[in-house]
Design an enzyme around this catalytic site. Structure first.
Site, PDB file in Angstrom:
ATOM      1  N   ARG A   1      51.420  36.060  48.105  1.00  0.00           N
ATOM      2  CA  ARG A   1      50.231  35.527  48.773  1.00  0.00           C
ATOM      3  C   ARG A   1      50.373  34.023  48.948  1.00  0.00           C
ATOM      4  NH1 ARG A   1      44.969  38.685  46.184  1.00  0.00           N
ATOM      5  NH2 ARG A   1      46.095  40.612  45.672  1.00  0.00           N
TER       6      ARG A   1
ATOM      7  N   SER B   1      44.265  40.633  50.913  1.00  0.00           N
ATOM      8  CA  SER B   1      43.354  41.269  49.970  1.00  0.00           C
ATOM      9  C   SER B   1      41.980  40.593  49.998  1.00  0.00           C
ATOM     10  CB  SER B   1      43.957  41.260  48.563  1.00  0.00           C
ATOM     11  OG  SER B   1      43.191  42.019  47.674  1.00  0.00           O
ATOM     12  N   HIS B   2      41.535  40.073  48.847  1.00  0.00           N
ATOM     13  CA  HIS B   2      40.212  39.461  48.751  1.00  0.00           C
ATOM     14  C   HIS B   2      40.282  37.936  48.768  1.00  0.00           C
ATOM     15  CE1 HIS B   2      41.836  39.596  44.680  1.00  0.00           C
ATOM     16  NE2 HIS B   2      41.063  38.570  44.386  1.00  0.00           N
TER      17      HIS B   2
ATOM     18  N   LYS C   1      52.069  43.235  50.007  1.00  0.00           N
ATOM     19  CA  LYS C   1      52.178  44.114  48.852  1.00  0.00           C
ATOM     20  C   LYS C   1      53.333  45.067  49.124  1.00  0.00           C
ATOM     21  CE  LYS C   1      47.293  43.892  47.557  1.00  0.00           C
ATOM     22  NZ  LYS C   1      46.014  44.628  47.340  1.00  0.00           N
TER      23      LYS C   1
ATOM     24  N   ASP D   1      36.707  45.851  49.159  1.00  0.00           N
ATOM     25  CA  ASP D   1      37.265  44.524  49.416  1.00  0.00           C
ATOM     26  C   ASP D   1      37.984  44.520  50.760  1.00  0.00           C
ATOM     27  OD1 ASP D   1      39.612  45.899  48.787  1.00  0.00           O
ATOM     28  OD2 ASP D   1      40.482  44.203  47.711  1.00  0.00           O
TER      29      ASP D   1
ATOM     30  N   ASP E   1      40.980  44.794  51.827  1.00  0.00           N
ATOM     31  CA  ASP E   1      42.012  45.766  52.182  1.00  0.00           C
ATOM     32  C   ASP E   1      41.769  47.144  51.571  1.00  0.00           C
ATOM     33  OD1 ASP E   1      42.669  44.835  49.592  1.00  0.00           O
ATOM     34  OD2 ASP E   1      44.775  45.288  49.867  1.00  0.00           O
TER      35      ASP E   1
ATOM     36  N   ASP F   1      41.264  48.496  48.571  1.00  0.00           N
ATOM     37  CA  ASP F   1      41.771  49.062  47.324  1.00  0.00           C
ATOM     38  C   ASP F   1      40.919  48.683  46.112  1.00  0.00           C
ATOM     39  OD1 ASP F   1      42.534  46.422  47.039  1.00  0.00           O
ATOM     40  OD2 ASP F   1      44.691  46.808  46.987  1.00  0.00           O
ATOM     41  N   ARG F   2      39.772  48.024  46.356  1.00  0.00           N
ATOM     42  CA  ARG F   2      38.856  47.682  45.263  1.00  0.00           C
ATOM     43  C   ARG F   2      37.439  48.079  45.650  1.00  0.00           C
ATOM     44  NH1 ARG F   2      38.845  41.962  45.133  1.00  0.00           N
ATOM     45  NH2 ARG F   2      38.095  41.932  43.021  1.00  0.00           N
TER      46      ARG F   2
ATOM     47  N   HIS G   1      39.835  47.799  41.030  1.00  0.00           N
ATOM     48  CA  HIS G   1      41.003  48.639  41.298  1.00  0.00           C
ATOM     49  C   HIS G   1      40.886  49.881  40.411  1.00  0.00           C
ATOM     50  CE1 HIS G   1      43.645  46.087  43.760  1.00  0.00           C
ATOM     51  NE2 HIS G   1      43.226  45.056  43.046  1.00  0.00           N
TER      52      HIS G   1
END
Length: 470
Positions: A21, A111-112, A121, A245, A247, A249-250, A332
């Site tokens: 990132r 992501s977030h 990722k 979130d 993407d 995944d949360r 997650h």
């Protein structure tokens, strides 16, 4: 013949513990992404030989389309064949790696993180690619990749296939009322299509994918990012609200009263369900979870293993010990029970609705039934990436000299005393130190918080971002 010999200057701070990132246009550019993808492609070829396949997908950030093209260019330059599944949540790409029998996968996502960030990722052979493996990519950037024939690129829409799998054997009650908030993130289109096929009454807000995140930042662990969802739930008399979130995944959840439930509270529901059929199983959770989860898992007939924070760490440990469920405070959630074992917030939401339907207990009543504790949310204190680990280590050494209580140092510091516990760790995704505290009384919480603030202040950390109990 394709011969790519260009080199780039790499900022090592973008190579995080379990993903990549950086700031777009600064230390994470299309050329950097291409070079890292090329290095990863060579790793895939070394592992599997010729005719390898890598699934590539992207989130909805404004920079993701351009960076994804560069990633694909980097991969095919090594002879790797690419299946581009396009725009979608991170778990869609993980799903594609399994079902398309791919050797590896890359998700272009920030992501977030704030909108000016982006990253990657990586998975290799359906296992997380992280830690030293990511660091080695940086070391291999200068290695030339010379292939007679570049790899191929094909496009494949797997969204309906993915939704079919999400809803397979679901137990969603017909009378449930849910508000969904993808937060203008990459799960928006999938969520809208998914709920149109589900039992119950559903309302989706912020479904348009917009990398500027116009309504709120897509991080469901921050209470203010759940305020719009909470209002919609309360004003519309819904049973609960579910947020994702950037993407997908949360997960974040609010009950019918608009109160947030955090990852460790939600895990109690899933753990109870799984342990009915798999008694004695070990559930894995990260160092920031409440003692309540530890106790509830034990009561339900299981064991709770506290492990390192980070989706890659949790997934790897689950596979090692055959754990059916893992999770983090960050939302997650990992189901190896009836699923693949990767973190998928959309699948977690389906399992949540099924548990609520089976139990017949409203989510608000479940929350009220939990033992009372006094705790803080996750609090992030800004700290330079180059200093955050050493600062946590200095504070750890201070307590080791005169230890009173139990200190767990699997990931930063978790100090448990008769008053409660606190956690301090260096973030693996942001330039920050993360803290959380919990106590059996408000007075005990104030004591823990004040001491931790003093410790951070002594190390030169700005503590004006104070704790708030919840």
């Amino acid at each position: 013949m394709v011969n790519i010999v260009d080199t780039v200057e790499l900022d090592p701070t973008i190579l995080r513990e379990y993903d990549i990132r950086g700031i777009v246009g600064h230390n994470f550019t299309p050329n950097v992404a291409m070079s890292l993808a090329r290095a990863f492609g060579m790793e895939v070829v070394r592992a599997f030989g010729d005719n390898c396949t890598v699934v590539v997908g992207r989130d909805g950030r404004l920079s993701s389309t351009e960076i994804s093209k560069s990633v694909i260019d980097g991969l095919v330059s090594t002879g790797v064949n690419v299946i581009d599944v396009g725009l979608g949540p991170t778990p869609l790409i993980y799903f594609g790696c399994y079902e398309l029998s791919a050797n590896a996968g890359i998700v272009v996502t920030g992501s977030h993180n704030p909108e000016n960030y982006n990253g990657m990722k990586l998975v290799l052979d359906n296992k997380p690619f992280f830690g030293k493996d990511i660091q080695n990519l940086g070391l291999n950037l200068a290695e030339n990749s010379v292939v007679e024939t570049p790899g191929t690129v094909s496009e494949k829409d797997i969204s309906d296939w993915y939704i079919d799998r999400l809803l397979y054997r679901n137990k969603i009650p017909s009378d449930i009322k849910v508000v969904w908030d993808p937060g203008n993130g990459s799960s928006g289109q999938i969520v809208s299509k998914m709920v149109s096929r589900m039992n119950g009454n559903h309302k989706v807000i912020n479904s348009e994918i917009d990398g500027s995140f116009p309504n709120h930042h897509p991080d469901p662990t921050v209470r203010e990012n759940l305020e719009q969802l909470a209002r919609e739930v309360v004003e519309g008399n819904f049973d609960l609200g579910i947020a994702f979130d950037g993407d997908g995944d949360r997960i974040g959840v609010v009950d019918s009263l608009g109160r947030a439930l955090w990852g460790d509270q939600l895990m109690i529901l899933w753990a109870r369900e799984i342990l009915k059929n798999k008694p004695g199983s070990t559930i894995i959770a990260d160092v920031k979870i409440s003692q309540v989860l530890v106790d509830e898992v034990k009561t339900a007939g299981g064991e709770l293993l506290i492990w390192k924070t980070g989706h890659s760490f949790i997934k790897k440990k689950m596979a090692e010990i055959c754990s059916p469920l893992g999770g983090e405070m960050s939302g997650h959630i990992f189901f190896a029970d009836q699923y693949y074992g990767f973190d998928d917030a959309l699948y977690a939401s389906i399992r949540l609705l099924g548990v609520l339907g089976d139990s017949g207990i409203p989510l608000a009543d479940f929350l009220d039934s939990l033992p009372e504790t006094f705790n803080t949310p996750e609090v992030r204190f800004e700290c330079d990436d180059r200093e955050k680990h050493s600062i946590v280590e200095k504070i750890k050494n201070k307590y080791m000299k005169n230890l009173k209580g139990t200190l767990i140092d699997i990931d930063g510091i978790r100090l448990e005393t008769d008053k409660g516990w606190w956690v301090l760790r260096a973030s693996n995704t942001q330039p920050a130190i993360v803290a959380r505290c919990e106590a059996k009384s408000l007075k005990g919480l104030e004591s823990i918080v004040n001491q931790l603030i003093k410790d951070l202040d002594e190390q030169g950390i700005d503590v004006s971002n104070s704790f708030n109990s919840s």
